[in-house]
Design a protein around this motif. Structure first.
Motif: not given
Length: 93
Positions: A38-56
């Protein structure tokens, strides 16, 4: 730092969405399950943005960052710095 994929490779489409409800004055946020994580995201301007630190740390923990950077360029995965409100919203989820 956030990242998103704007290519049509189907990375985000192949996942299950666990969206959170947006509250007034807050950014829409939630979790998306990718490769069993499960990766956290924010919806910014209609796009899901994932935290790079968590992805890495969660998805690509055994892959060198130079390799990841090259693949991000090839796949047209863009990153950007988050502002203070976005950082607080991501930490809240």
């Amino acid at each position: 730092m956030f990242l998103t994929c704007e290519s049509t490779l189907g990375i985000a489409q192949a996942t299950v969405d666990y969206s959170g409800q947006a509250r007034p004055g807050h950014l829409p946020a939630g979790y998306q399950r990718i490769e069993g994580i499960n990766l956290g995201y924010l919806q910014i301007n209609g796009t899901r943005m994932f935290a790079l630190a968590q992805v890495l740390s969660d998805l690509f923990k055994d892959i060198p960052r130079a390799t990841i950077s090259k693949k991000m360029e090839t796949l047209r995965i863009k990153s950007r710095r988050c502002d203070l409100a976005e950082l607080r919203a991501l930490k809240a989820i």
